[in-house]
Enzyme design. Structure first.
Site, PDB file in Angstrom:
ATOM      1  N   ASP A 125       3.920  -4.394  -9.149  1.00  0.00           N
ATOM      2  CA  ASP A 125       3.870  -5.783  -8.406  1.00  0.00           C
ATOM      3  C   ASP A 125       3.474  -6.678  -9.311  1.00  0.00           C
ATOM      4  O   ASP A 125       4.276  -7.374  -9.603  1.00  0.00           O
ATOM      5  CB  ASP A 125       3.163  -5.748  -7.700  1.00  0.00           C
ATOM      6  CG  ASP A 125       3.413  -4.883  -6.257  1.00  0.00           C
ATOM      7  OD1 ASP A 125       4.327  -4.470  -5.585  1.00  0.00           O
ATOM      8  OD2 ASP A 125       2.237  -4.130  -5.582  1.00  0.00           O
ATOM      9  N   ASP A 134      -0.679   1.616  -3.549  1.00  0.00           N
ATOM     10  CA  ASP A 134      -1.086  -0.009  -3.558  1.00  0.00           C
ATOM     11  C   ASP A 134      -2.780   0.078  -4.333  1.00  0.00           C
ATOM     12  O   ASP A 134      -3.665   1.098  -4.200  1.00  0.00           O
ATOM     13  CB  ASP A 134      -0.319  -1.029  -2.956  1.00  0.00           C
ATOM     14  CG  ASP A 134      -0.265  -1.589  -2.971  1.00  0.00           C
ATOM     15  OD1 ASP A 134       0.728  -1.750  -3.807  1.00  0.00           O
ATOM     16  OD2 ASP A 134       0.698  -2.201  -1.922  1.00  0.00           O
TER      17      ASP A 134
END
Length: 165
Positions: free
Chosen positions: A130, A114
């Site tokens: 995402d 991330d």
């Protein structure tokens, strides 16, 4: 069949984009930790997530890989078998591309990379995959609402016609 292949190609392009960004994030952000994009608003911060959204099911990689694989297989089959409007097809294509992008990370590394950190509110660090999944789900919800609205209008018009006859 053609629309299924186009959806598969679209999802593959999203996966490639996702993996390239994650590769860049690992190379560029891992050494420095973070990089301001818009100071006080958004930064790029290298983070490894062994869970799903908001680190739920952290450390349960087998479960996450299994559940994700089954769901993505169902989406893939649906894209080839089911006739659907373009909006819905685009939504499922986004979900497939984003889901596969994060699944690749889980299978190869045991964690998801991330890197997008929103600073003006307390929120999870997330990535391109995402975003694809969330936009796809949002688009799917919109498609369902619009379809429901259209059916209500059609039923209303039919009732008016029947009442006038």
């Amino acid at each position: 069949m053609i629309s299924g292949l186009l959806s598969l190609a679209g999802a593959a392009i999203l996966v490639v984009i996702d993996q390239l960004i994650k590769h860049w994030a690992t190379a560029a952000l891992l050494p420095v930790g973070s990089m301001d994009v818009l100071p006080g608003v958004v930064e790029l911060r290298y983070c490894l997530n062994d869970g799903m959204a908001f680190s739920m099911l952290a450390g349960k990689q087998g479960l996450l890989i299994g559940m994700t694989s089954v769901m993505l297989l169902a989406v893939l089959i649906m894209l080839f078998v089911r006739k659907m409007p373009l909006t819905e097809r685009a939504a499922w294509t986004l979900v497939l591309g984003g889901g596969v992008g994060n699944l690749i990370d889980r299978v190869l590394n045991g964690v998801v990379v991330d890197y997008i950190n929103v600073l003006f509110m307390r929120f999870a660090i997330f990535n391109f995959a995402d975003i694809c999944v969330c936009v796809g789900v949002g688009l799917l919800m919109l498609a369902v609402l619009l379809d429901s609205f259209k059916k209500d209008k059609t039923a209303e018009s039919k009732a008016d016609e029947d009442g006038a006859a």
